[in-house]
Design a protein around this motif. Structure first.
Motif, PDB file in Angstrom:
ATOM      1  N   ARG A 199     -22.862  10.351   3.074  1.00 58.70           N
ATOM      2  CA  ARG A 199     -23.688  10.396   4.272  1.00 58.70           C
ATOM      3  C   ARG A 199     -24.927   9.527   4.051  1.00 58.70           C
ATOM      4  NH1 ARG A 199     -20.895  14.983   3.584  1.00 58.70           N
ATOM      5  NH2 ARG A 199     -19.882  15.878   5.421  1.00 58.70           N
ATOM      6  N   GLY A 200     -25.982   9.806   4.751  1.00 61.70           N
ATOM      7  CA  GLY A 200     -27.210   9.037   4.583  1.00 61.70           C
ATOM      8  C   GLY A 200     -27.562   8.204   5.794  1.00 61.70           C
ATOM      9  N   LYS A 201     -26.576   8.007   6.693  1.00 69.11           N
ATOM     10  CA  LYS A 201     -26.826   7.261   7.912  1.00 69.11           C
ATOM     11  C   LYS A 201     -26.203   7.995   9.090  1.00 69.11           C
ATOM     12  CE  LYS A 201     -27.375   2.561   6.141  1.00 69.11           C
ATOM     13  NZ  LYS A 201     -26.957   1.149   6.291  1.00 69.11           N
ATOM     14  N   ARG A 202     -26.665   7.667  10.272  1.00 68.38           N
ATOM     15  CA  ARG A 202     -26.129   8.293  11.469  1.00 68.38           C
ATOM     16  C   ARG A 202     -24.666   7.901  11.646  1.00 68.38           C
ATOM     17  NH1 ARG A 202     -29.508   7.565  16.891  1.00 68.38           N
ATOM     18  NH2 ARG A 202     -30.954   8.761  15.555  1.00 68.38           N
ATOM     19  N   GLY A 203     -23.886   8.833  12.115  1.00 66.47           N
ATOM     20  CA  GLY A 203     -22.468   8.566  12.321  1.00 66.47           C
ATOM     21  C   GLY A 203     -21.615   9.214  11.250  1.00 66.47           C
ATOM     22  N   ARG A 204     -20.355   8.824  11.231  1.00 64.36           N
ATOM     23  CA  ARG A 204     -19.414   9.413  10.288  1.00 64.36           C
ATOM     24  C   ARG A 204     -19.731   8.974   8.863  1.00 64.36           C
ATOM     25  NH1 ARG A 204     -13.466   8.226  12.405  1.00 64.36           N
ATOM     26  NH2 ARG A 204     -13.019   9.597  10.626  1.00 64.36           N
ATOM     27  N   PRO A 205     -19.546   9.867   7.887  1.00 61.19           N
ATOM     28  CA  PRO A 205     -19.767   9.474   6.484  1.00 61.19           C
ATOM     29  C   PRO A 205     -18.743   8.438   6.043  1.00 61.19           C
ATOM     30  CG  PRO A 205     -18.806  11.668   6.599  1.00 61.19           C
ATOM     31  CD  PRO A 205     -19.156  11.281   8.005  1.00 61.19           C
ATOM     32  N   ARG A 206     -19.098   7.659   5.061  1.00 58.50           N
ATOM     33  CA  ARG A 206     -18.234   6.595   4.547  1.00 58.50           C
ATOM     34  C   ARG A 206     -17.634   7.043   3.220  1.00 58.50           C
ATOM     35  NH1 ARG A 206     -18.146   0.789   5.236  1.00 58.50           N
ATOM     36  NH2 ARG A 206     -16.070   0.234   4.441  1.00 58.50           N
ATOM     37  N   HIS A 207     -16.314   6.936   3.080  1.00 61.38           N
ATOM     38  CA  HIS A 207     -15.713   7.304   1.803  1.00 61.38           C
ATOM     39  C   HIS A 207     -14.533   6.409   1.430  1.00 61.38           C
ATOM     40  CE1 HIS A 207     -12.197   9.519   3.566  1.00 61.38           C
ATOM     41  NE2 HIS A 207     -13.011   9.553   4.590  1.00 61.38           N
ATOM     42  N   ARG A 208     -14.380   5.271   2.109  1.00 69.14           N
ATOM     43  CA  ARG A 208     -13.356   4.311   1.735  1.00 69.14           C
ATOM     44  C   ARG A 208     -13.956   2.910   1.743  1.00 69.14           C
ATOM     45  NH1 ARG A 208     -10.828   8.136   0.546  1.00 69.14           N
ATOM     46  NH2 ARG A 208      -8.790   8.843   1.262  1.00 69.14           N
ATOM     47  N   PRO A 209     -13.756   2.134   0.688  1.00 70.76           N
ATOM     48  CA  PRO A 209     -14.191   0.723   0.703  1.00 70.76           C
ATOM     49  C   PRO A 209     -13.239  -0.092   1.569  1.00 70.76           C
ATOM     50  CG  PRO A 209     -13.005   1.182  -1.316  1.00 70.76           C
ATOM     51  CD  PRO A 209     -13.119   2.497  -0.589  1.00 70.76           C
ATOM     52  N   ASP A 210     -13.680  -1.264   1.963  1.00 74.69           N
ATOM     53  CA  ASP A 210     -12.813  -2.159   2.729  1.00 74.69           C
ATOM     54  C   ASP A 210     -11.740  -2.783   1.841  1.00 74.69           C
ATOM     55  OD1 ASP A 210     -14.366  -1.690   5.009  1.00 74.69           O
ATOM     56  OD2 ASP A 210     -15.750  -3.311   4.503  1.00 74.69           O
ATOM     57  N   VAL A 211     -12.129  -3.132   0.620  1.00 72.35           N
ATOM     58  CA  VAL A 211     -11.249  -3.826  -0.324  1.00 72.35           C
ATOM     59  C   VAL A 211     -11.410  -3.182  -1.690  1.00 72.35           C
ATOM     60  CG1 VAL A 211     -10.747  -6.047  -1.427  1.00 72.35           C
ATOM     61  CG2 VAL A 211     -11.500  -5.995   0.960  1.00 72.35           C
ATOM     62  N   VAL A 212     -10.332  -3.129  -2.474  1.00 75.09           N
ATOM     63  CA  VAL A 212     -10.433  -2.654  -3.851  1.00 75.09           C
ATOM     64  C   VAL A 212      -9.905  -3.749  -4.773  1.00 75.09           C
ATOM     65  CG1 VAL A 212      -8.171  -1.488  -3.785  1.00 75.09           C
ATOM     66  CG2 VAL A 212      -9.887  -0.800  -5.468  1.00 75.09           C
ATOM     67  N   LEU A 213     -10.672  -4.072  -5.814  1.00 74.35           N
ATOM     68  CA  LEU A 213     -10.317  -5.119  -6.772  1.00 74.35           C
ATOM     69  C   LEU A 213      -9.885  -4.482  -8.085  1.00 74.35           C
ATOM     70  CD1 LEU A 213     -12.754  -6.273  -4.851  1.00 74.35           C
ATOM     71  CD2 LEU A 213     -12.759  -8.145  -6.483  1.00 74.35           C
ATOM     72  N   ALA A 214      -8.859  -5.069  -8.704  1.00 76.71           N
ATOM     73  CA  ALA A 214      -8.361  -4.540  -9.970  1.00 76.71           C
ATOM     74  C   ALA A 214      -7.714  -5.661 -10.775  1.00 76.71           C
ATOM     75  CB  ALA A 214      -7.364  -3.417  -9.722  1.00 76.71           C
ATOM     76  N   ASP A 215      -7.575  -5.442 -12.084  1.00 75.98           N
ATOM     77  CA  ASP A 215      -6.965  -6.448 -12.945  1.00 75.98           C
ATOM     78  C   ASP A 215      -5.441  -6.301 -12.957  1.00 75.98           C
ATOM     79  OD1 ASP A 215      -6.370  -4.307 -14.620  1.00 75.98           O
ATOM     80  OD2 ASP A 215      -8.032  -4.703 -15.980  1.00 75.98           O
ATOM     81  N   ARG A 216      -4.774  -7.050 -13.813  1.00 75.51           N
ATOM     82  CA  ARG A 216      -3.314  -7.097 -13.837  1.00 75.51           C
ATOM     83  C   ARG A 216      -2.666  -5.769 -14.191  1.00 75.51           C
ATOM     84  NH1 ARG A 216      -5.409 -11.805 -14.984  1.00 75.51           N
ATOM     85  NH2 ARG A 216      -4.378 -13.749 -14.343  1.00 75.51           N
ATOM     86  N   GLY A 217      -3.392  -4.908 -14.869  1.00 75.73           N
ATOM     87  CA  GLY A 217      -2.838  -3.614 -15.223  1.00 75.73           C
ATOM     88  C   GLY A 217      -2.526  -2.740 -14.021  1.00 75.73           C
ATOM     89  N   TYR A 218      -3.054  -3.085 -12.875  1.00 81.09           N
ATOM     90  CA  TYR A 218      -2.836  -2.309 -11.655  1.00 81.09           C
ATOM     91  C   TYR A 218      -1.804  -2.967 -10.734  1.00 81.09           C
ATOM     92  CZ  TYR A 218      -7.081   0.213 -12.979  1.00 81.09           C
ATOM     93  OH  TYR A 218      -8.021   0.967 -13.651  1.00 81.09           O
ATOM     94  N   ASP A 219      -1.153  -4.023 -11.198  1.00 78.86           N
ATOM     95  CA  ASP A 219      -0.204  -4.761 -10.360  1.00 78.86           C
ATOM     96  C   ASP A 219       1.123  -4.011 -10.287  1.00 78.86           C
ATOM     97  OD1 ASP A 219       1.045  -6.685  -8.854  1.00 78.86           O
ATOM     98  OD2 ASP A 219       1.507  -7.977 -10.563  1.00 78.86           O
ATOM     99  N   HIS A 220       1.327  -3.308  -9.186  1.00 75.02           N
ATOM    100  CA  HIS A 220       2.546  -2.533  -8.970  1.00 75.02           C
ATOM    101  C   HIS A 220       2.756  -2.395  -7.464  1.00 75.02           C
ATOM    102  CE1 HIS A 220       5.524   0.668  -9.070  1.00 75.02           C
ATOM    103  NE2 HIS A 220       5.606   0.551 -10.387  1.00 75.02           N
ATOM    104  N   GLY A 221       3.955  -2.758  -7.009  1.00 74.03           N
ATOM    105  CA  GLY A 221       4.224  -2.758  -5.576  1.00 74.03           C
ATOM    106  C   GLY A 221       4.021  -1.398  -4.922  1.00 74.03           C
ATOM    107  N   LYS A 222       4.432  -0.334  -5.591  1.00 68.97           N
ATOM    108  CA  LYS A 222       4.290   1.019  -5.030  1.00 68.97           C
ATOM    109  C   LYS A 222       2.825   1.343  -4.763  1.00 68.97           C
ATOM    110  CE  LYS A 222       4.492   5.825  -6.578  1.00 68.97           C
ATOM    111  NZ  LYS A 222       4.913   6.729  -7.687  1.00 68.97           N
TER     112      LYS A 222
END
Length: 273
Positions: A172-195
């Motif tokens: 929270r902290g601002k008017r409106g709905r709280p935010r709990h998801r980023p627009d984009v998530v970055l990760a290295d090759r260890g996270y490369d999995h289609g599922k």
């Protein structure tokens, strides 16, 4: 003027922490020994987090109480859910100060030794099969910790990608709905999995994950380094460099408290600016 020690909770920090602590009423009949002040016990917990000292070696001259008193208070407040609420309150303060950037997030994992067995430990393939645990962290675009999880040292990083996204609290902290998801998530090759790419898309988040087998130089490192810096700040707390606790909830309490303290420092910096 002497510089305050990092484990000395100043009035501003204590004003945030105190309302989150459970109230313990003394019994009118047979009240027993007077309860040790919460603020001193909290400073004792901070002392152990910063120095990594064993509870039984707590210096009595500091006035924090015995190590067992501080440990009991830590266990009591952990059961009451104090540390996640503290982290959430500070994240809300950062968002209110426009110091939180949800345009992208970065995830990574870091292995630590565990000298005792217990839940969420395992034989680590990167440490000659020794017993260990893993810290998994997700940060905003500037490196502020949004959530952290704990697993055994034998768990693959990619298995914590979705749990980390789910662990981000509604900020929270601002008017409106709280935010709990980023627009984009970055990760290295260890996270490369289609599922897991599909699961991330299902949450409404765009995955930017380096592909296995491709050459280095994708450009993600220029944005993803903030999570590595956050790990450096987190493991500056000596108690988080090695897992000494058998109980996983106690180590997770230290982990969440460390994230909250990093947020507290960033909030102070944002206010000063």
């Amino acid at each position: 003027m002497a510089r305050p020690k990092p484990w000395e909770a100043d009035d501003e920090l204590w004003a945030v922490v105190q309302p989150l602590l459970p109230t313990v009423e003394r019994r009118p009949r047979h009240p027993g020994r007077k309860r040790h002040p919460d603020r001193l016990a909290f400073q004792g917990i901070l002392f152990v987090l910063h120095t990594g000292i064993a509870w039984e070696h707590m210096p009595q001259e500091l006035g924090f109480g015995s190590g067992m008193t501080c440990w009991r208070r830590l266990a009591e407040w952990t059961e009451a859910g104090v540390w996640p609420r503290l982290h959430e309150v500070l994240l809300a303060g950062l968002r209110k100060a426009n110091a939180l950037d949800f345009s992208r997030a970065a995830v990574d994992g870091s292995h630590i030794r565990a000298f005792k067995t217990g839940a969420k430990t395992g034989r680590s393939p990167v440490d000659r099969g020794r017993t260990g645990s893993k810290h998994h962290l997700i940060t905003d675009a500037t490196g502020i910790p949004l959530a952290a999880t704990l697993t055994g040292g034998n768990r693959n990083d990619v298995t914590q990608l979705i749990p980390l996204l789910h662990a981000v609290p509604p900020v929270r902290g601002k008017r409106g709905r709280p935010r709990h998801r980023p627009d984009v998530v970055l990760a290295d090759r260890g996270y490369d999995h289609g599922k897991y790419r599909r699961l991330v898309w299902d949450l409404g988040v765009k995955p930017l994950i380096a592909r296995r087998g491709t050459e280095h130089g994708s450009g993600l490192g220029a944005q993803r380094w903030v999570v590595e810096r956050a790990f450096a700040h987190l493991h500056w707390f000596r108690r988080l460099r090695i897992r000494w606790e058998v109980r996983d909830d106690i180590h997770e309490a230290f982990l969440t408290l460390g994230c909250a303290l990093i947020c507290w420092r960033r909030l102070n910096d944002a206010v000063v600016r």
